[in-house]
Design a protein around this motif. Structure first.
Motif, PDB file in Angstrom:
ATOM      1  N   ASN A   2       0.735  -1.228   0.027  1.00 36.60           N
ATOM      2  CA  ASN A   2      -0.074  -0.043   0.129  1.00 36.60           C
ATOM      3  C   ASN A   2       0.830   1.171   0.059  1.00 36.60           C
ATOM      4  O   ASN A   2       1.527   1.636   0.834  1.00 36.60           O
ATOM      5  N   ASN A  56     -11.148   2.666   1.955  1.00 31.48           N
ATOM      6  CA  ASN A  56     -10.404   2.018   1.221  1.00 31.48           C
ATOM      7  C   ASN A  56     -10.366   0.440   1.674  1.00 31.48           C
ATOM      8  O   ASN A  56      -9.485  -0.498   1.314  1.00 31.48           O
ATOM      9  N   ARG A  57     -11.128  -0.003   2.544  1.00 33.16           N
ATOM     10  CA  ARG A  57     -11.185  -1.119   3.332  1.00 33.16           C
ATOM     11  C   ARG A  57     -11.538  -2.312   2.346  1.00 33.16           C
ATOM     12  O   ARG A  57     -10.625  -3.289   2.807  1.00 33.16           O
ATOM     13  N   LYS A  58     -12.059  -2.277   1.389  1.00 31.93           N
ATOM     14  CA  LYS A  58     -12.018  -3.561   0.335  1.00 31.93           C
ATOM     15  C   LYS A  58     -10.759  -3.758  -0.200  1.00 31.93           C
ATOM     16  O   LYS A  58     -10.219  -4.809  -0.192  1.00 31.93           O
ATOM     17  N   GLU A  59      -9.950  -2.675  -0.608  1.00 27.33           N
ATOM     18  CA  GLU A  59      -8.723  -2.878  -1.198  1.00 27.33           C
ATOM     19  C   GLU A  59      -7.768  -3.172  -0.061  1.00 27.33           C
ATOM     20  O   GLU A  59      -6.756  -3.915  -0.458  1.00 27.33           O
ATOM     21  N   TRP A  60      -7.602  -2.451   0.962  1.00 26.77           N
ATOM     22  CA  TRP A  60      -6.346  -2.419   1.914  1.00 26.77           C
ATOM     23  C   TRP A  60      -6.598  -3.649   2.763  1.00 26.77           C
ATOM     24  O   TRP A  60      -5.644  -4.264   3.104  1.00 26.77           O
ATOM     25  N   SER A  62      -7.956  -6.517   1.555  1.00 29.71           N
ATOM     26  CA  SER A  62      -8.088  -7.730   0.707  1.00 29.71           C
ATOM     27  C   SER A  62      -6.956  -8.817   1.103  1.00 29.71           C
ATOM     28  O   SER A  62      -5.808  -8.311   1.755  1.00 29.71           O
ATOM     29  N   ASN A  63      -7.093 -10.054   0.552  1.00 30.72           N
ATOM     30  CA  ASN A  63      -6.206 -11.200   1.102  1.00 30.72           C
ATOM     31  C   ASN A  63      -4.856 -10.676   0.658  1.00 30.72           C
ATOM     32  O   ASN A  63      -3.800 -10.948   1.524  1.00 30.72           O
ATOM     33  N   GLU A  64      -4.337 -10.083  -0.464  1.00 32.94           N
ATOM     34  CA  GLU A  64      -3.209  -9.618  -0.651  1.00 32.94           C
ATOM     35  C   GLU A  64      -2.602  -8.416  -0.012  1.00 32.94           C
ATOM     36  O   GLU A  64      -1.336  -8.487   0.440  1.00 32.94           O
ATOM     37  N   LYS A  66      -3.904  -7.327   3.394  1.00 36.50           N
ATOM     38  CA  LYS A  66      -4.117  -7.291   4.673  1.00 36.50           C
ATOM     39  C   LYS A  66      -3.011  -7.260   5.588  1.00 36.50           C
ATOM     40  O   LYS A  66      -3.074  -6.482   6.690  1.00 36.50           O
ATOM     41  N   THR A  69      -1.233  -4.108   5.255  1.00 42.65           N
ATOM     42  CA  THR A  69      -1.730  -2.994   5.966  1.00 42.65           C
ATOM     43  C   THR A  69      -2.105  -2.903   7.379  1.00 42.65           C
ATOM     44  O   THR A  69      -1.890  -1.692   7.983  1.00 42.65           O
TER      45      THR A  69
END
Length: 174
Positions: A2, A56-60, A62-64, A66, A69
């Motif tokens: 990120n 940005n919770r869905k992107e930040w 995400s499994n990749e 997490k 972040t």
């Protein structure tokens, strides 16, 4: 990784380091302003990062991303500052210095403590005058008995000084 959160975390740490270094250069009450500056900066950073994390919770999260972040979010909190400062803290610190006029001389004493609060060493110097103003610490001569302690409070070593010269060195335990 990120990029936005990385930049914020690095900026947060650099600004805190700048604040800390600047506070060290201030004397007396002027450094007290940082009692307000540090918490204000931390709160503003936490609010900003919280809003960005929510948006940005869905992107930040995400499994990749997490794990990175979560690590970067921790770096944007005072917890990271406290962690770094505890790692960088010296093993012992000066806890007190006193100047006592006695019989035409000044006795300067220092007490050093371990991080636990246990005394690590007591030291004494003398200055051949009762007026200590205008004298540099380098003009004091080592004097009397210096006692070194281990972290349990047991005596490690005793040094005896007279007129800035080591007269006796006695090891108590190794």
């Amino acid at each position: 990784m990120n990029k936005t959160l990385t930049i914020i975390a690095i900026g947060f740490l650099i600004i805190n380091l700048f604040f800390f270094k600047n506070a060290e250069t201030l004397n007396g009450g002027r450094a007290m302003i940082y009692i307000f500056i540090f918490p204000l900066f931390w709160i503003l950073t936490l609010i900003t990062v919280g809003i960005l994390a929510y948006k940005n919770r869905k992107e930040w999260f995400s499994n990749e991303m997490k794990v990175s972040t979560i690590i970067l979010l921790i770096l944007c909190t005072p917890l990271s500052i406290w962690g770094f400062s505890s790692l960088a803290r010296p093993e012992m610190e000066l806890s007190g210095t006193s100047y006592n006029p006695r019989n035409g001389i000044i006795i300067k004493s220092e007490t050093w403590n371990y991080n636990s609060g246990q005394t690590s060493v007591t030291k004494f110097w003398k200055l051949d005058t009762e007026n200590w103003t205008g004298y540099d610490d380098s003009e004091y001569k080592k004097d009397s008995i210096w006692v070194y302690y281990d972290k349990k409070g047991d005596t490690l070593r005793i040094e005896k000084y007279k007129n800035d010269q080591l007269v006796e060195n006695k090891e108590m335990k190794k």
